[in-house]
Design a protein around this motif. Sequence first.
Motif, short mmCIF file in Angstrom:
data_model
loop_
_atom_site.label_atom_id
_atom_site.label_comp_id
_atom_site.label_asym_id
_atom_site.label_seq_id
_atom_site.Cartn_x
_atom_site.Cartn_y
_atom_site.Cartn_z
N GLU A 193 23.93 9.94 -6.29
CA GLU A 193 23.71 10.37 -7.68
C GLU A 193 22.53 9.66 -8.34
OE1 GLU A 193 27.27 7.47 -7.70
OE2 GLU A 193 26.63 9.18 -6.49
N ASP A 194 22.20 8.44 -7.87
CA ASP A 194 21.07 7.70 -8.43
C ASP A 194 19.73 8.09 -7.79
OD1 ASP A 194 22.81 6.27 -10.08
OD2 ASP A 194 23.18 4.78 -8.51
N PHE A 195 19.79 8.58 -6.56
CA PHE A 195 18.58 8.93 -5.83
C PHE A 195 17.81 10.06 -6.49
CE2 PHE A 195 16.51 11.43 -2.39
CZ PHE A 195 15.61 10.47 -1.95
N ALA A 196 18.52 11.07 -6.95
CA ALA A 196 17.89 12.28 -7.50
C ALA A 196 16.99 11.98 -8.69
CB ALA A 196 18.95 13.30 -7.88
N ASP A 197 17.35 10.98 -9.48
CA ASP A 197 16.55 10.63 -10.65
C ASP A 197 15.78 9.32 -10.47
OD1 ASP A 197 17.41 12.88 -12.11
OD2 ASP A 197 19.27 11.84 -12.62
N GLY A 198 15.86 8.72 -9.29
CA GLY A 198 15.26 7.41 -9.08
C GLY A 198 13.81 7.49 -8.61
N PRO A 199 13.22 6.33 -8.37
CA PRO A 199 11.80 6.26 -8.01
C PRO A 199 11.46 6.89 -6.66
CG PRO A 199 12.76 4.06 -8.09
CD PRO A 199 13.81 5.01 -8.54
N LEU A 200 12.45 7.11 -5.79
CA LEU A 200 12.17 7.72 -4.48
C LEU A 200 12.32 9.23 -4.48
CD1 LEU A 200 13.86 5.30 -1.92
CD2 LEU A 200 11.47 5.44 -2.57
N ALA A 201 12.71 9.81 -5.61
CA ALA A 201 12.99 11.24 -5.67
C ALA A 201 11.78 12.09 -5.31
CB ALA A 201 13.52 11.63 -7.04
N SER A 202 10.59 11.61 -5.60
CA SER A 202 9.38 12.37 -5.24
C SER A 202 8.49 11.52 -4.35
CB SER A 202 8.62 12.80 -6.48
OG SER A 202 8.02 11.68 -7.10
N ASP A 203 7.54 12.15 -3.72
CA ASP A 203 6.66 11.41 -2.81
C ASP A 203 5.39 10.89 -3.50
OD1 ASP A 203 5.44 13.85 -3.11
OD2 ASP A 203 5.29 14.29 -0.98
N THR A 204 5.39 10.84 -4.81
CA THR A 204 4.22 10.32 -5.51
C THR A 204 4.44 8.89 -5.94
OG1 THR A 204 5.04 11.21 -7.62
CG2 THR A 204 3.47 12.55 -6.36
N VAL A 230 16.07 7.32 3.24
CA VAL A 230 17.16 7.44 2.27
C VAL A 230 17.45 8.92 2.01
CG1 VAL A 230 17.85 6.98 -0.13
CG2 VAL A 230 16.75 5.18 1.21
N GLY A 231 16.41 9.72 1.83
CA GLY A 231 16.61 11.15 1.61
C GLY A 231 17.36 11.80 2.77
N LYS A 265 0.81 -1.22 0.00
CA LYS A 265 0.00 0.00 0.00
C LYS A 265 0.85 1.27 0.00
CE LYS A 265 -4.03 -2.16 1.88
NZ LYS A 265 -4.12 -3.21 2.83
N GLY A 266 2.13 1.15 -0.32
CA GLY A 266 3.00 2.32 -0.41
C GLY A 266 3.69 2.73 0.87
N ALA A 267 3.45 2.02 1.97
CA ALA A 267 4.08 2.40 3.24
C ALA A 267 5.60 2.27 3.15
CB ALA A 267 3.53 1.54 4.38
N ASN A 268 6.09 1.14 2.66
CA ASN A 268 7.53 0.95 2.58
C ASN A 268 8.18 2.03 1.72
OD1 ASN A 268 10.01 -0.72 3.05
ND2 ASN A 268 9.90 -0.86 0.83
N ARG A 269 7.53 2.37 0.62
CA ARG A 269 8.08 3.39 -0.29
C ARG A 269 8.24 4.73 0.43
NH1 ARG A 269 8.33 4.47 -5.82
NH2 ARG A 269 8.08 6.67 -6.30
N GLU A 270 7.20 5.18 1.13
CA GLU A 270 7.29 6.46 1.84
C GLU A 270 8.33 6.40 2.95
OE1 GLU A 270 4.60 9.40 4.61
OE2 GLU A 270 3.65 8.56 2.81
N ILE A 271 8.35 5.32 3.71
CA ILE A 271 9.30 5.17 4.81
C ILE A 271 10.73 5.22 4.27
CG2 ILE A 271 10.17 3.50 6.50
CD1 ILE A 271 7.10 2.57 6.63
N LYS A 272 10.99 4.46 3.21
CA LYS A 272 12.35 4.42 2.65
C LYS A 272 12.71 5.76 2.00
CE LYS A 272 13.68 0.26 3.78
NZ LYS A 272 12.52 -0.47 4.18
#
Length: 192
Positions: A181-192, A125-126, A114-121
């Motif tokens: 360098e991978d974070f800025a363009d990766g899937p976690l870069a935004s909260d959507t 990570v940020g 349900k997206g919890a892990n994504r937001e937490i990480k």
Amino acid sequence: MSLPELDRQPRLEGARYLLRPLAAEDWDALYAIASDPAVWEQHPMQDRWRQDVFRDFFDDALARGGALAIIDKDRGEIIGSSRFQALKSAEEDEEEQSSVEIGWTFIATRYWGKGANREIKRLMVGHALQSVERVDFRVGEANWRSRTALENIGAQRTRRTDLSKYQRKRVLHLIYAIRREDFADGPLASDT
């Protein structure tokens, strides 16, 4: 350029979840989640649902620092925990980058998928990449749920592994990483 020292016990807030330092008073709420064997079914330490085993895990988290309680903001209740561990300077790290390990994460099964892990990480990570160049994740070789979750957030499997023992059995952990360098363009870069 000198980076700020990593605060391993921050308070991090996202749209749906709040992460705050784990406290001794969190035992009952966290064990209520951890006592579900489904949480640990793919984990190398599958008996962590047992109270005595989880007590050791919980006490270790408090003793080492870096442990965070994960709170569902709408419900105001704990839904799991995660940690910042193994902080290394560039001189100590085999890849000559400063790094920290994020791991020991578990969340209540009703929050899976349900997206919890994504937001937490994303929050963790940020936060970490403001102070280190790389975030590492150790995951049991047969823990496909966690491996898939890591790949979905942009973590790359490295050639590094970690071999340990648990109950006289060998346990192979694979190491995944997200570099700054991978974070800025990766899937976690935004909260959507």
